[in-house]
Design a protein around this motif. Structure first.
Motif, short mmCIF file in Angstrom:
data_model
loop_
_atom_site.label_atom_id
_atom_site.label_comp_id
_atom_site.label_asym_id
_atom_site.label_seq_id
_atom_site.Cartn_x
_atom_site.Cartn_y
_atom_site.Cartn_z
N CYS A 79 -22.32 -15.38 -8.89
CA CYS A 79 -22.26 -16.66 -9.62
C CYS A 79 -23.52 -17.48 -9.41
O CYS A 79 -24.00 -18.14 -10.34
CB CYS A 79 -21.03 -17.46 -9.23
N GLN A 80 -24.07 -17.45 -8.20
CA GLN A 80 -25.31 -18.18 -7.93
C GLN A 80 -26.44 -17.66 -8.80
O GLN A 80 -27.21 -18.44 -9.37
CB GLN A 80 -25.69 -18.09 -6.45
N GLN A 108 -17.16 -23.35 -10.65
CA GLN A 108 -18.41 -23.91 -10.15
C GLN A 108 -19.12 -24.78 -11.18
O GLN A 108 -19.77 -25.75 -10.83
CB GLN A 108 -19.33 -22.78 -9.67
N THR A 148 -25.70 -18.85 -12.39
CA THR A 148 -25.89 -20.30 -12.52
C THR A 148 -27.37 -20.66 -12.52
O THR A 148 -27.82 -21.48 -13.33
CB THR A 148 -25.16 -21.04 -11.37
N ILE A 185 -15.47 -13.09 -11.74
CA ILE A 185 -16.69 -13.90 -11.84
C ILE A 185 -16.49 -15.02 -12.85
O ILE A 185 -16.93 -16.16 -12.64
CB ILE A 185 -17.91 -13.02 -12.19
N ASN A 229 -19.56 -15.12 -5.01
CA ASN A 229 -20.41 -16.31 -4.92
C ASN A 229 -21.88 -15.98 -5.15
O ASN A 229 -22.60 -16.75 -5.78
CB ASN A 229 -20.21 -17.02 -3.58
N HIS A 243 -12.13 -21.45 -18.24
CA HIS A 243 -12.33 -20.00 -18.30
C HIS A 243 -11.29 -19.41 -19.23
O HIS A 243 -10.12 -19.81 -19.19
CB HIS A 243 -12.18 -19.36 -16.92
N THR A 290 -23.41 -6.05 -9.83
CA THR A 290 -22.38 -6.61 -8.96
C THR A 290 -22.10 -5.76 -7.71
O THR A 290 -21.25 -6.13 -6.91
CB THR A 290 -21.06 -6.81 -9.74
N LEU A 341 -17.10 -18.76 -11.81
CA LEU A 341 -18.21 -19.42 -12.50
C LEU A 341 -17.73 -20.68 -13.22
O LEU A 341 -18.37 -21.74 -13.15
CB LEU A 341 -18.87 -18.45 -13.47
#
Length: 174
Positions: free
Chosen positions: A157-158, A23, A161, A16, A154, A28, A148, A20
């Motif tokens: 992460c959405q 995105q 975010t 992740i 994705n 990282h 999780t 992340l």
């Protein structure tokens, strides 16, 4: 740092964290990788030759240095179980996100991973007991909990975010 990811081994912190960062168009860092670089040897060797206490000391120093960098930080599974690290995380202005996963999910993800010293030394019940014993520490350190289980990277992460980009007053109320 824009976000710090904590959670038990196999919860998805590195996966992740990388996605992340991609995105969010930032960097990282994986705390375990930073420790390996700093020590000049794998974590399994640090545990075997110096023990967990020495590893945690090295981890704490590496965490403090990492928090001065930009980007997303994925911590090790035990990072948030050390009181000094929890204090460091809470003192940081960076949001701390706990990636939580069920016992079954964790077992499926780590069962065949020989690079995890604790997995290699614990049976399944002891692994689950360790996970449960760490939950309180994760909860103390976390600003957000994200499950999780049965979700794609994705989707996870959405959620993160969306939460990170909310106005500060909404975060304080949420």
């Amino acid at each position: 740092m824009e976000a710090i990811l904590i959670g038990f081994m196999g919860s998805g912190k590195t996966t992740i964290g990388r996605l992340l960062a991609q995105q969010l168009e930032t960097t990282h860092a994986d705390l375990d990788e930073l420790i390996v670089k700093r020590a000049g040897q794998p974590i399994t060797a640090i545990f075997a030759q110096q023990g967990e206490a020495q590893f945690r000391t090295l981890e704490q120093a590496t965490l403090q240095a990492a928090l001065k960098r930009p980007g997303i930080l994925s911590t090790g599974g035990g990072t948030a179980t050390v009181a000094a690290n929890v204090q460091t995380l809470k003192a940081s202005s960076t949001p701390v996100i706990w990636l939580a996963a069920s016992d079954d999910t964790i077992l499926a993800r780590v069962a065949s991973d020989t690079g995890r010293p604790l997995v290699n030394s614990l049976d399944t019940q002891a692994l689950f007991d360790l996970k449960r014993s760490r939950a309180t520490s994760y909860a103390q350190a976390a600003d957000l909990v994200v499950n999780t289980d049965d979700r794609t990277p994705n989707q996870i992460c959405q959620e993160i975010t969306t939460w990170l980009t909310q106005p500060a007053q909404v975060l304080a109320q949420g």
